[in-house]
Design a protein around this motif. Structure first.
Motif, PDB file in Angstrom:
ATOM      1  N   ASN A 161     -13.568  13.061  -9.318  1.00 57.93           N
ATOM      2  CA  ASN A 161     -14.625  12.401  -9.035  1.00 57.93           C
ATOM      3  C   ASN A 161     -14.674  11.026  -9.257  1.00 57.93           C
ATOM      4  O   ASN A 161     -15.156  10.276  -8.321  1.00 57.93           O
ATOM      5  N   VAL A 162     -14.066  10.644 -10.471  1.00 59.94           N
ATOM      6  CA  VAL A 162     -13.962   9.196 -10.690  1.00 59.94           C
ATOM      7  C   VAL A 162     -12.859   8.789 -10.042  1.00 59.94           C
ATOM      8  O   VAL A 162     -12.790   7.528  -9.548  1.00 59.94           O
ATOM      9  N   GLY A 163     -11.552   9.321 -10.089  1.00 60.84           N
ATOM     10  CA  GLY A 163     -10.406   8.872  -9.675  1.00 60.84           C
ATOM     11  C   GLY A 163     -10.056   8.735  -8.300  1.00 60.84           C
ATOM     12  O   GLY A 163      -9.458   7.813  -7.806  1.00 60.84           O
ATOM     13  N   LEU A 164     -10.719   9.703  -7.560  1.00 64.59           N
ATOM     14  CA  LEU A 164     -10.488   9.933  -6.090  1.00 64.59           C
ATOM     15  C   LEU A 164     -10.829   8.625  -5.419  1.00 64.59           C
ATOM     16  O   LEU A 164      -9.933   7.896  -4.578  1.00 64.59           O
ATOM     17  N   PRO A 165     -12.047   8.078  -5.692  1.00 66.20           N
ATOM     18  CA  PRO A 165     -12.594   6.744  -4.743  1.00 66.20           C
ATOM     19  C   PRO A 165     -11.572   5.824  -5.166  1.00 66.20           C
ATOM     20  O   PRO A 165     -11.057   4.743  -4.326  1.00 66.20           O
ATOM     21  N   ALA A 166     -11.183   5.584  -6.511  1.00 64.33           N
ATOM     22  CA  ALA A 166     -10.109   4.570  -6.897  1.00 64.33           C
ATOM     23  C   ALA A 166      -8.894   4.564  -6.224  1.00 64.33           C
ATOM     24  O   ALA A 166      -8.383   3.691  -5.804  1.00 64.33           O
ATOM     25  N   GLY A 167      -8.368   6.018  -5.993  1.00 63.96           N
ATOM     26  CA  GLY A 167      -7.098   6.188  -5.317  1.00 63.96           C
ATOM     27  C   GLY A 167      -7.095   5.961  -3.887  1.00 63.96           C
ATOM     28  O   GLY A 167      -6.271   5.519  -3.319  1.00 63.96           O
ATOM     29  N   GLY A 168      -8.416   5.957  -3.183  1.00 66.28           N
ATOM     30  CA  GLY A 168      -8.716   5.805  -1.732  1.00 66.28           C
ATOM     31  C   GLY A 168      -8.321   4.347  -1.774  1.00 66.28           C
ATOM     32  O   GLY A 168      -8.214   3.905  -0.568  1.00 66.28           O
ATOM     33  N   GLU A 169      -8.892   3.439  -2.863  1.00 67.15           N
ATOM     34  CA  GLU A 169      -8.640   1.848  -2.741  1.00 67.15           C
ATOM     35  C   GLU A 169      -7.263   1.631  -2.517  1.00 67.15           C
ATOM     36  O   GLU A 169      -6.765   0.868  -1.481  1.00 67.15           O
ATOM     37  N   PHE A 170      -6.106   2.445  -2.860  1.00 70.97           N
ATOM     38  CA  PHE A 170      -4.911   2.118  -2.759  1.00 70.97           C
ATOM     39  C   PHE A 170      -4.343   2.683  -1.322  1.00 70.97           C
ATOM     40  O   PHE A 170      -3.623   2.061  -0.853  1.00 70.97           O
ATOM     41  N   ALA A 171      -5.137   3.643  -0.966  1.00 69.84           N
ATOM     42  CA  ALA A 171      -4.858   3.916   0.597  1.00 69.84           C
ATOM     43  C   ALA A 171      -5.082   3.005   1.389  1.00 69.84           C
ATOM     44  O   ALA A 171      -4.769   3.066   2.484  1.00 69.84           O
ATOM     45  N   MET A 172      -6.353   2.590   0.983  1.00 66.46           N
ATOM     46  CA  MET A 172      -6.978   1.383   2.176  1.00 66.46           C
ATOM     47  C   MET A 172      -5.925   0.244   1.887  1.00 66.46           C
ATOM     48  O   MET A 172      -5.695  -0.539   2.905  1.00 66.46           O
ATOM     49  N   MET A 173      -5.276  -0.114   0.806  1.00 67.10           N
ATOM     50  CA  MET A 173      -4.302  -1.149   0.566  1.00 67.10           C
ATOM     51  C   MET A 173      -3.234  -0.812   1.575  1.00 67.10           C
ATOM     52  O   MET A 173      -2.382  -1.556   2.160  1.00 67.10           O
ATOM     53  N   PHE A 174      -2.796   0.432   1.381  1.00 63.89           N
ATOM     54  CA  PHE A 174      -1.545   0.919   2.267  1.00 63.89           C
ATOM     55  C   PHE A 174      -1.852   0.681   3.638  1.00 63.89           C
ATOM     56  O   PHE A 174      -1.043   0.171   4.338  1.00 63.89           O
ATOM     57  N   MET A 175      -2.943   1.057   4.097  1.00 69.53           N
ATOM     58  CA  MET A 175      -3.315   0.958   5.599  1.00 69.53           C
ATOM     59  C   MET A 175      -3.451  -0.593   6.096  1.00 69.53           C
ATOM     60  O   MET A 175      -2.800  -1.119   7.115  1.00 69.53           O
ATOM     61  N   PHE A 176      -3.952  -1.487   5.008  1.00 70.14           N
ATOM     62  CA  PHE A 176      -3.932  -2.858   5.163  1.00 70.14           C
ATOM     63  C   PHE A 176      -2.683  -3.485   5.530  1.00 70.14           C
ATOM     64  O   PHE A 176      -2.206  -4.087   6.443  1.00 70.14           O
ATOM     65  N   MET A 177      -1.438  -2.980   4.477  1.00 71.54           N
ATOM     66  CA  MET A 177      -0.045  -3.503   4.531  1.00 71.54           C
ATOM     67  C   MET A 177       0.476  -2.968   5.933  1.00 71.54           C
ATOM     68  O   MET A 177       1.192  -3.700   6.538  1.00 71.54           O
ATOM     69  N   ALA A 178       0.294  -1.796   6.139  1.00 73.58           N
ATOM     70  CA  ALA A 178       0.954  -1.107   7.397  1.00 73.58           C
ATOM     71  C   ALA A 178       0.555  -1.688   8.725  1.00 73.58           C
ATOM     72  O   ALA A 178       1.190  -2.119   9.477  1.00 73.58           O
ATOM     73  N   VAL A 179      -0.805  -2.283   8.683  1.00 70.31           N
ATOM     74  CA  VAL A 179      -1.187  -3.079   9.815  1.00 70.31           C
ATOM     75  C   VAL A 179      -0.470  -4.433   9.903  1.00 70.31           C
ATOM     76  O   VAL A 179      -0.125  -4.884  10.993  1.00 70.31           O
ATOM     77  N   VAL A 180      -0.400  -5.148   8.679  1.00 67.93           N
ATOM     78  CA  VAL A 180       0.406  -6.358   8.759  1.00 67.93           C
ATOM     79  C   VAL A 180       1.834  -6.053   9.108  1.00 67.93           C
ATOM     80  O   VAL A 180       2.408  -6.906   9.935  1.00 67.93           O
ATOM     81  N   TYR A 181       2.493  -4.938   8.525  1.00 71.99           N
ATOM     82  CA  TYR A 181       3.781  -4.751   9.141  1.00 71.99           C
ATOM     83  C   TYR A 181       4.211  -4.665  10.659  1.00 71.99           C
ATOM     84  O   TYR A 181       4.981  -5.053  11.164  1.00 71.99           O
ATOM     85  N   TYR A 182       3.086  -3.894  11.059  1.00 72.05           N
ATOM     86  CA  TYR A 182       2.990  -3.687  12.477  1.00 72.05           C
ATOM     87  C   TYR A 182       2.768  -4.859  13.414  1.00 72.05           C
ATOM     88  O   TYR A 182       3.387  -4.881  14.412  1.00 72.05           O
ATOM     89  N   VAL A 183       1.801  -5.841  12.993  1.00 76.24           N
ATOM     90  CA  VAL A 183       1.897  -7.037  13.872  1.00 76.24           C
ATOM     91  C   VAL A 183       2.719  -7.869  13.540  1.00 76.24           C
ATOM     92  O   VAL A 183       3.017  -8.702  14.606  1.00 76.24           O
ATOM     93  N   LEU A 184       3.678  -7.820  12.583  1.00 73.97           N
ATOM     94  CA  LEU A 184       4.750  -8.672  12.283  1.00 73.97           C
ATOM     95  C   LEU A 184       5.946  -8.230  13.003  1.00 73.97           C
ATOM     96  O   LEU A 184       7.014  -8.679  13.113  1.00 73.97           O
ATOM     97  N   SER A 185       5.850  -6.956  13.604  1.00 72.88           N
ATOM     98  CA  SER A 185       7.104  -6.522  14.005  1.00 72.88           C
ATOM     99  C   SER A 185       7.820  -7.203  15.382  1.00 72.88           C
ATOM    100  O   SER A 185       8.821  -7.082  15.602  1.00 72.88           O
ATOM    101  N   ASP A 186       6.781  -7.445  16.149  1.00 69.76           N
ATOM    102  CA  ASP A 186       7.193  -8.403  17.299  1.00 69.76           C
ATOM    103  C   ASP A 186       7.845  -9.572  17.001  1.00 69.76           C
ATOM    104  O   ASP A 186       8.529 -10.244  17.558  1.00 69.76           O
TER     105      ASP A 186
END
Length: 464
Positions: free
Chosen positions: A240-265
């Protein structure tokens, strides 16, 4: 055990943050070592290792679940002087660490190639990243046991042993990387596979050393096989304490994945330049992040002890220190980014992109320091849901405009970084507002109390 409910708050932060920073820098150096030694294999190798490293955000999310849940609940128990609950939380976290480690090995083996296909710019980058991930996966799995052990120590105010183990692991990785990657002294070069293998061996040795220290020296909590049987109620307390904090890293993963996606071109050089710049940026973020992480157990123990005024003081002093530290590192990033990025690639196009990235993105370092501080305070309070909310806000306010702009004529790489600054600033403002609201709910109206009373008592010394 170190009592963080007494003594100078700034003194505790200054004692704890250097070892925390050294441990984190050692982890980052491991990643930079991999990039440095594979840079001679070409842009595809660098881009592949950098993109594969982004997958580590998902594993870091699970590590964060364990680390935050363990530190918060154990710190509260320490503040209440409830040693039995601290031991129970620790041993249930050990059980979760084994489960998460096995999950990482299985999922990593199955999903490495599909992940690289989704973010890489070309086939060579896909192959490089997949190879690195497969050999690096044992290191990620072992990190769970190391995370729980180090988190248990940090909750009780002890941070130096984990730092020393991390540093030794880095030394081992640095020694092994050129041998395994380039074949120094052996004549048998494993290439990118050697980079992942060197890290896995180093982490494995580090895990054994930390476990040995814990069993022989640690006295407040201990491994107890009788408490390893999963107990759903206590596992849920941690999650209950850890999962939302872990979700923060999942958000960071999504953020970085978008960066790599838009840089692919823009090609492999753009992804490689971003990967190098991002790793170095993470390195110069470490001092402020270490200060923020030191505040977490201080706040947690004082929450357990019912000392709301001291919790508020911890936030104010931590925010001031992180802001000063971030400004100090922002100046060289603005004036001489080439000094911070020297030696990572001989390709002029790759390094030009890395220089541009670091000069622009360093403008949000103060906002990032405040985000670190708020996140650590939420962890100390035992409620990390607001952290997930602010991180999700950043992802969506960045991702949608970035993807849309990438489809428009005249899209330039600078737009990627400027959007990031705007999204990070918005996240900082939202985090501060959410923390103020949480203080009002959890701590109530602050009581009048002198500074001398708030910081009375001697500073407990950490064992060597």
């Amino acid at each position: 055990m170190k009592d963080l409910t007494r003594g100078s708050i700034v003194g505790h932060i200054l004692q704890m943050s250097p070892p925390i920073m050294a441990g984190m820098i050692s982890i980052m150096i491991c990643q930079l070592v991999d990039l440095y030694f594979v840079s001679g294999l070409g842009d595809a190798a660098v881009a592949g290792v950098a993109a594969a490293g982004n997958a580590g955000f998902l594993v870091n999310g699970l590590l964060q679940v364990l680390g935050v849940g363990t530190v918060a609940l154990m710190a509260h128990a320490v503040g209440r002087k409830d040693r039995g609950d601290a031991n129970l939380v620790f041993n249930q976290s050990v059980t979760l660490s084994v489960l998460f480690g096995l999950l990482t090995l299985v999922a990593g083996t199955a999903l490495s190639r599909p992940y690289m296909r989704s973010v890489a710019a070309d086939q060579a980058t896909i192959e490089a990243g997949t190879t690195y991930l497969l050999w690096f996966m044992p290191a990620l799995a072992l990190e769970f046991v190391m995370q729980v052990t180090a988190s248990a120590l940090r909750a009780t105010g002890i941070v130096r042993p984990a730092m020393l183990v991390r540093v030794l692991a880095v030394v081992i990785n640095i020694a092994l990387a050129p041998v395994l990657i380039s074949g120094w002294g052996t004549g048998y070069a494993l290439g990118i596979a050697g980079a992942g293998l060197a890290s896995s061996i180093a982490v494995g040795i580090g895990t054994l050393m930390l476990l040995g220290y814990f069993r022989k020296v640690e006295r407040y909590v201990a491994f107890n096989p009788a408490q390893w049987r999963p107990q759903p109620r206590h596992l849920m307390r941690i999650l209950n304490v850890g999962l939302p904090a872990g979700g923060e890293f999942a958000m960071m993963f999504m953020f970085m994945a978008v960066v790599y996606y838009v840089l692919s071109d823009f090609g492999a050089a753009a992804q490689a330049g971003f990967g190098i710049g991002q790793r170095v940026l993470g390195l110069i973020h470490m001092p402020a992040l270490a200060v923020a992480l030191a505040a977490g157990p201080i706040a947690g123990q004082n929450v357990g002890a019912g000392n709301g005024t001291r919790v508020r003081d911890t936030f104010v002093k931590t925010a001031l220190i992180t802001t000063a530290v971030m400004i100090a590192f922002m100046i060289p990033a603005q004036l001489k980014p080439e000094l911070l990025l020297a030696g990572f690639s001989n390709d002029q196009e790759t390094m030009a992109i890395a220089y541009l990235f670091l000069r622009i993105i360093s403008l949000n370092m103060v906002a990032q320091g405040l985000i670190f501080t708020c996140s650590s305070m939420f962890q100390g309070l035992g409620n990390t849901r607001p952290v997930l909310l602010s991180s999700a806000t950043r992802v969506f306010t960045y991702s949608l405009p970035a993807i849309w702009l990438s489809t428009r004529p005249g899209f330039r790489i600078e737009y990627v970084w400027y959007l990031s600054i705007a999204a990070t600033t918005l996240q900082a403002v939202l985090s501060l507002w959410l923390l103020r609201r949480e203080f009002s709910k959890r701590l109530g109206v602050p009581k009048a109390k002198s500074a001398e009373q708030a910081s009375s008592g001697p500073i407990a010394r950490e064992p060597a």
